[in-house]
Motif scaffolding. Structure first.
Motif, PDB file in Angstrom:
ATOM      1  N   VAL A   1     -48.841  59.725   9.870  1.00 37.02           N
ATOM      2  CA  VAL A   1     -49.252  60.684  10.324  1.00 37.02           C
ATOM      3  C   VAL A   1     -50.882  60.193  10.663  1.00 37.02           C
ATOM      4  O   VAL A   1     -51.371  60.314  11.895  1.00 37.02           O
ATOM      5  CB  VAL A   1     -49.697  61.993   9.552  1.00 37.02           C
ATOM      6  CG1 VAL A   1     -50.451  63.079  10.399  1.00 37.02           C
ATOM      7  CG2 VAL A   1     -48.197  62.628   9.481  1.00 37.02           C
TER       8      VAL A   1
ATOM      9  N   SER B  58     -52.355  59.792  14.211  1.00 30.35           N
ATOM     10  CA  SER B  58     -53.431  60.396  14.725  1.00 30.35           C
ATOM     11  C   SER B  58     -54.735  59.720  15.408  1.00 30.35           C
ATOM     12  O   SER B  58     -55.246  59.896  16.071  1.00 30.35           O
ATOM     13  CB  SER B  58     -53.726  61.329  13.658  1.00 30.35           C
ATOM     14  OG  SER B  58     -54.827  62.237  14.227  1.00 30.35           O
TER      15      SER B  58
ATOM     16  N   LEU C  30     -44.574  65.473  24.822  1.00 28.75           N
ATOM     17  CA  LEU C  30     -44.342  65.382  23.513  1.00 28.75           C
ATOM     18  C   LEU C  30     -45.391  64.857  22.710  1.00 28.75           C
ATOM     19  O   LEU C  30     -45.676  65.262  21.395  1.00 28.75           O
ATOM     20  CB  LEU C  30     -42.816  64.893  23.636  1.00 28.75           C
ATOM     21  CG  LEU C  30     -41.740  65.461  24.126  1.00 28.75           C
ATOM     22  CD1 LEU C  30     -40.305  64.461  24.084  1.00 28.75           C
ATOM     23  CD2 LEU C  30     -41.412  66.978  23.196  1.00 28.75           C
TER      24      LEU C  30
ATOM     25  N   ALA D 250     -47.532  66.429  19.485  1.00 30.56           N
ATOM     26  CA  ALA D 250     -47.648  65.483  18.247  1.00 30.56           C
ATOM     27  C   ALA D 250     -48.900  65.259  17.923  1.00 30.56           C
ATOM     28  O   ALA D 250     -49.440  65.415  16.890  1.00 30.56           O
ATOM     29  CB  ALA D 250     -46.713  64.347  18.233  1.00 30.56           C
TER      30      ALA D 250
ATOM     31  N   SER E  19     -50.971  66.367  14.791  1.00 31.50           N
ATOM     32  CA  SER E  19     -51.652  65.540  13.639  1.00 31.50           C
ATOM     33  C   SER E  19     -52.982  65.585  13.511  1.00 31.50           C
ATOM     34  O   SER E  19     -53.489  65.394  12.555  1.00 31.50           O
ATOM     35  CB  SER E  19     -51.132  63.997  14.178  1.00 31.50           C
ATOM     36  OG  SER E  19     -52.158  63.742  15.470  1.00 31.50           O
TER      37      SER E  19
END
Length: 205
Positions: free
Chosen positions: A38, A42, A146, A150, A154
């Motif tokens: 993650v 990010s 998408l 996400a 994040s």
């Protein structure tokens, strides 16, 4: 942050501070590999947007000049959205949640005071790019959306944004990317003129 700044800054805690803390608690209890994934996504996931922009440009070589004009303008749409985001941040001056709430150790280092939270830079950028790419190629645009969703999630999970920072970032980015992308289609006449010249390989298959 000084007392004067505290009085003038937007306080996001009453909006969804509790939700932020629950997300922080969830992130802290993820497996170590998931936390690392993650954090890496990010921090570096915006690079995937650049890849999608290149893919959109490549596919636009085989389509009409309006699509190519929008593909070429997509990075400019992102820059404009980022400029709008920077202006909003300077007006709202919302402190980062990791600076003012009792969160655990965040997955990303908490920015220094004065690095404002609202809207989320990353979210604005990726939603602006996604909206612009949607006008070029629906499949690539869907992948970009998408990616944008996400990325927004994040930014909360790594601990540097409230959920509402991400929501506003998505709205600003989408509005800027889509609106400017539509305007960019007006450049098709210029693309038509240069497609048969020295830039032909870059603009036409």
């Amino acid at each position: 942050m000084t007392a004067a700044h505290s009085l003038l800054a937007f306080d996001g805690r009453p909006i969804d501070g509790g939700l932020y803390l629950r997300a922080d608690h969830f992130a802290q209890h993820l497996p170590a590999a998931a936390r690392e994934a993650v954090a890496v996504f990010s921090a570096w996931g915006l690079g995937l947007l650049a890849v999608l922009m290149l893919a959109a440009w490549w596919r636009a070589r085989r389509t009409d000049s309006a699509a190519m004009s929008r593909a070429l303008a997509a990075p400019l749409c992102v820059i404009a959205a980022f400029a709008a985001d920077t202006l909003l941040k300077s007006v709202l001056r919302e402190p980062r949640p990791c600076q003012v709430l009792p969160a655990g150790p965040t997955l990303e280092a908490c920015p220094a005071p004065g690095d404002w939270a609202l809207p989320s830079n990353h979210t604005v950028i990726v939603f602006a790019g996604a909206a612009a790419l949607w006008l070029v190629d629906r499949r690539i645009g869907a992948l970009a959306l998408l990616l944008a969703a996400a990325m927004g999630v994040s930014r909360v999970l790594v601990g540097v944004h409230y959920p509402h920072d991400v929501v506003l970032g998505a709205l600003v980015g989408t509005a800027a990317g889509y609106g400017l992308g539509l305007l960019a289609g007006r450049g098709r006449a210029l693309v038509d003129r240069v497609r048969s010249g020295r830039l032909q390989w870059w603009l036409a298959a």
